[in-house]
Design a protein around this motif. Structure first.
Motif, short mmCIF file in Angstrom:
data_model
loop_
_atom_site.label_atom_id
_atom_site.label_comp_id
_atom_site.label_asym_id
_atom_site.label_seq_id
_atom_site.Cartn_x
_atom_site.Cartn_y
_atom_site.Cartn_z
N LEU A 186 0.69 -1.22 -0.20
CA LEU A 186 -0.08 -0.02 -0.06
C LEU A 186 0.75 1.22 -0.15
CD1 LEU A 186 -2.97 -1.00 2.51
CD2 LEU A 186 -3.15 -0.55 0.02
N SER A 207 1.32 -0.30 -5.32
CA SER A 207 0.26 -0.15 -4.68
C SER A 207 -1.21 -0.28 -5.39
CB SER A 207 -0.11 1.27 -3.76
OG SER A 207 0.21 2.55 -4.94
N GLU A 208 -1.00 -0.29 -6.67
CA GLU A 208 -2.22 -0.39 -7.55
C GLU A 208 -2.55 -1.85 -7.55
OE1 GLU A 208 -0.57 -1.18 -11.79
OE2 GLU A 208 0.42 0.42 -10.97
N ASP A 242 -5.11 -1.76 -4.57
CA ASP A 242 -6.02 -0.54 -4.64
C ASP A 242 -7.48 -1.05 -4.35
OD1 ASP A 242 -7.74 1.72 -4.96
OD2 ASP A 242 -6.44 2.14 -6.61
N GLN A 252 -9.39 -1.46 -7.55
CA GLN A 252 -9.04 -2.62 -8.54
C GLN A 252 -9.92 -3.73 -8.07
OE1 GLN A 252 -7.46 -2.66 -11.54
NE2 GLN A 252 -7.23 -0.35 -11.14
#
Length: 543
Positions: free
Chosen positions: A476, A481-482, A485, A488
């Motif tokens: 994170l 971090s995506e 997310d 997501q």
């Protein structure tokens, strides 16, 4: 790649702009400039290097990209680093047809605000009184408002009011307006801020006011009385959304009151709702188990989606580890997962003789160790390890029909390392479970490629997931971090839900979602064509 602070700032200001299709200005252009202009500081600082003998020595430079019409309200600032000999500095906007040897505002294709007199100019060398003069260390801002069809300027964070609007503004094409600056005398130096740092003027306040005004105009828009069918249409849209999301009780109540039919069994709807909730909350492994239990053949018939779910489960497992405590173990895990087939085959040949006795039945028995426990949670891809008393057994995996014994040896070495560093049994189980799922994903990717060919999306996703093992901080907080997310997860949950519906011959999208998607597309089209208010009509915030 994680967005930079500048990118995040610009996304807040210009949320409807597709930067790939219509890039925002980022610097002064190295090609669209007068030869008397020299650039520095990443092409954001402009220096006058002319002769200063007459107005014929005027030099201008425009930005690298025009103002995207989808901005709705665009703003930039220019700081006067040095006013030079006379402070004949003009700041404004102009089209590509503007003459770069004439100050902005004095050419018919431009608007400008002149520093040494404080006048505003449009298509004439004779200006009109507008604001105060500006000099060294002053910061001048320029805003183009496509909602109210006006141009305004600011000085040191204070709005000077409307400079151009109405028919005067409309007389010049708003297509392809470029931020522009003109210099005329020796020593003049200016530097632009296109959003690389926060503006002195609070442009966010103006943008928020435009958003509120636009939202108010939408909610207060009258619907003629003759459209009597609208309530029934809206009810059907809401009903389709409730069905799609699996809200059984609410959908049933609405169906009773409006005479609509459910069309799906209660158990199926509640299962889908539970699965979506698990995925959205990051419990991907549990979501996989529930999906397999409630829809037994679904995941096997959707191998790419199954693979996607397991990659996200792998990432979620990594994010539960403590990289600072597990640094050595994570490095070993990273090495285990990146064992190549060739390396494995070579290692098998080298160890064939020495390991024949202990591996002849493709079963490993380690020395007795009461502390070595590998937990089995039930059926699923991550449960390849098991314990029985003090004996640890693991069947070695096959890679394209060949034994990957190096993976077996490295697993044993990793377990010994975990034990030597006095990790708790729970910590060891977490690391080993993550590694085994990673190996399962490698094997499944190869199987999918054999059956369906190379899938770049799968390759990129798995590479990102494996690379996350290289970081010594929580996902994170890092550049990956995506992968965790929440947005997501929402997308993944919706994708899984839609696929289950389609597999059961039900609409994969609700009518309400389709209507919202259509409205978003129309909004983007209007914004890109200069209908300014559409840049501030947020479909997502409205719902």
């Amino acid at each position: 790649m994680a967005a930079t602070s500048m990118e995040r700032y610009l996304q807040v200001l210009y949320s409807t702009v597709d930067a790939k299709k219509t890039p925002l200005p980022t610097s002064w252009s190295s090609t669209d400039k007068n030869n008397y202009i020299k650039l520095s500081n990443m092409h954001r600082r402009a220096h006058y290097k002319g002769y200063s003998r007459s107005i014929k020595d005027t030099a201008c430079v425009r930005s690298d990209h025009p103002i995207p019409l989808a901005c709705g309200l665009y703003y930039f600032e220019v700081k006067v680093i040095d006013k030079g000999l006379k402070g004949s500095i003009a700041i404004g906007v102009g089209t590509r047809e503007m003459n770069l040897s004439i100050l902005p505002g004095m050419d018919k294709n431009s608007f400008g605000y002149l520093g040494n007199c404080g006048g505003k100019f449009w298509g004439s060398e004779v200006g009109t009184a507008y604001g105060p003069s500006f000099t060294t260390n002053d910061t001048i801002g320029c805003g183009v408002n496509l909602v109210n069809r006006q141009i305004f300027f600011t000085k040191n964070g204070k709005n000077l009011g409307e400079a151009f609007s109405g028919s005067l503004f409309d007389a010049s094409s708003v297509l392809g307006l470029y931020p522009t600056v003109g210099l005329q005398t020796t020593g003049e130096v200016v530097e632009a801020n296109f959003g690389q740092s926060r503006f002195m003027y609070n442009i966010e306040k103006d943008i928020n006011e435009l958003k509120k005004k636009t939202a108010s105009s939408i909610t207060e828009f009258p619907i003629p009385n003759e459209h009597t069918e609208m309530p029934a249409v809206f009810q059907s849209w809401v009903f389709s959304y409730l069905m799609h999301q699996g809200y059984y009780s609410t959908a049933e109540a609405l169906a009773r009151s409006t005479g609509q039919k459910l069309g799906e069994e209660e158990s199926s709807m509640k299962s889908r709702q539970r699965i979506q909730g698990l995925v959205s909350s990051g419990k991907i492994g549990e979501a996989i188990d529930v999906t397999q239990a409630c829809f037994p053949t679904f995941l096997d018939s959707h191998p790419n989606l199954f693979f996607l779910l397991k990659v996200h489960h792998f990432v979620e497992l990594i994010d539960t580890l403590n990289p600072k405590s597990f640094l050595a173990a994570l490095k070993a895990a990273h090495a285990c997962l990146f064992v190549s087939q060739d390396e494995a085959e070579k290692d098998v040949e080298m160890k064939e003789t020495s390991s024949r006795d202990s591996h002849s039945d493709i079963t490993m028995d380690t020395a007795k160790d009461d502390n070595l426990e590998i937990e089995v949670d039930g059926p699923g891809p991550s449960n390849a390890f098991a314990t029985q008393g003090s004996i640890y057994r693991r069947r070695s995996r096959r890679i394209h029909g060949r034994l990957d014994r190096k993976a077996v040896m490295e697993t044993i070495e990793l377990e010994r390392e975990l034990k030597s560093q006095k990790f708790t049994p729970e910590d060891r189980r977490a690391v080993m479970k993550t590694i085994e799922l990673g190996r399962e994903l490698k094997s499944q990717k190869s199987t999918l490629e054999d059956q369906y060919g190379v899938n770049d999306a799968n390759n990129n996703l798995l590479a990102k997931a494996f690379n996350s093992l290289s970081y010594t901080y929580r996902l994170l907080e890092g550049p990956l971090s995506e992968l965790v997310d929440p947005k997501q997860r929402e997308v993944l949950a919706d994708t899984l839900n839609s696929a289950i519906l389609e597999a059961n011959q039900l609409p994969k999208k609700s009518i309400l979602r389709l209507a919202m998607a259509h409205a978003k597309e129309l909004q983007q089209t209007m914004a890109q064509n200069g209908i300014g208010a559409s840049a501030f009509a947020s479909i997502d915030e409205s719902f």
